[in-house]
Design an enzyme around this catalytic site. Sequence first.
Site, PDB file in Angstrom:
ATOM      1  CB  CYS A   1      26.725  33.141  44.444  1.00 13.97           C
ATOM      2  SG  CYS A   1      27.495  34.481  45.401  1.00 13.97           S
TER       3      CYS A   1
ATOM      4  CB  CYS B   1      31.314  38.019  39.165  1.00 10.20           C
ATOM      5  SG  CYS B   1      31.766  39.572  39.357  1.00 10.20           S
ATOM      6  CB  SER B   2      33.118  38.758  44.282  1.00 14.37           C
ATOM      7  OG  SER B   2      32.001  38.578  45.189  1.00 14.37           O
ATOM      8  CB  CYS B   3      30.545  34.352  45.688  1.00 11.66           C
ATOM      9  SG  CYS B   3      30.739  35.465  47.010  1.00 11.66           S
TER      10      CYS B   3
END
Lengths: 217, 123
Positions: free
Chosen positions: A113, A116-118
């Site tokens: 991904c 970093c939100s994922c």
Amino acid sequence: MAEHDHSHDHAHDHDHPRLSELQLRVKSLESLLVEKGLVDPAALDVFIDTYETKVGPRNGAGVVAKAWVDPDFKRWLLRDAGAAIKSFGFEGRQGEHMVALENTDRVHHMVVCTLCSCYPWPVLGLPPVWYKSAPYRARAISDPRGVLADFGTTLADGVEIKVWDSTAELRYLVIPQRPAGTEHLSEEGLAGIVTRNAMIGVETLSYPPKPGVETVA
Amino acid sequence: MIAALPPLEDLPRLPIDRDGPVFREPWEAQAFAMAIKLHESGLFTWPEWAEALSTEIAAAQKAGDPDLGDTYYQHWLKALETLVLAKTTLTVDRLESRRRAWRKAAERAPHGEPILLPEDERD
């Protein structure tokens, strides 16, 4: 959820903002400071990386070690990773929608991904800088064996590689194979040899650990 | 390995463990890093930073912040914005228009693609 190879159907993500207000403020300030030459983005990355194990509860290594020693826990983890991880005593908004993927002699899982939100940072700590890079993501999908080789990881020819695309709703934890020669280690000792990279699936574990390998526990 | 830091005891409520600072979310670590790097480069002194931060915390408490530790880095970020605005040529307008631009960029970025802000949208 049924096992499937990575999917590009992410339409459901649009219900959720990709960045929170606080993330937006940080990103805005940072980008302006960088453009004004007041902050060096590379130095910032290097500095932040030293805190990779200091963000969130980071219980991934403990979860993996327990799965290695406790078959019931492993079954639970593979069936309902969110609940099994939660039993470690932490509530993580972003750690809840988790799927655990078990590496075996036949299949090797790897997670990508760009954001970093994922990334399941409550379980894994901060993502490494390279994890967010466009080349890593593109190559992880087009040439997973090449990416693994970059990390010094070679798999036997017959091993199937599955690449999983992490989404805002669904994050993955790879359960690496327990290395040989660790029969005498306690659960805590085992947690000490589980690396972040192994839980992303770019590395296999060996014991004693390869030199230069940083553990997360 | 944890990098060398200015005296953290000047920052009374900083969340730490036995090794040093800890963060609830990644953005907190980014905000922390920016303050440390700007101090290193001399934009502000450490006492100036400690004062800006305690001013924000005091203001938040006055406004009814229950101060359970979970808002610490929100005060940190506010203090950082305030100090940067005071010490550089950056303006509030510029900061706000940049936020709008990033918000738009985030809304249109398809998942799996990085959120990018093109040059011509950087005011």
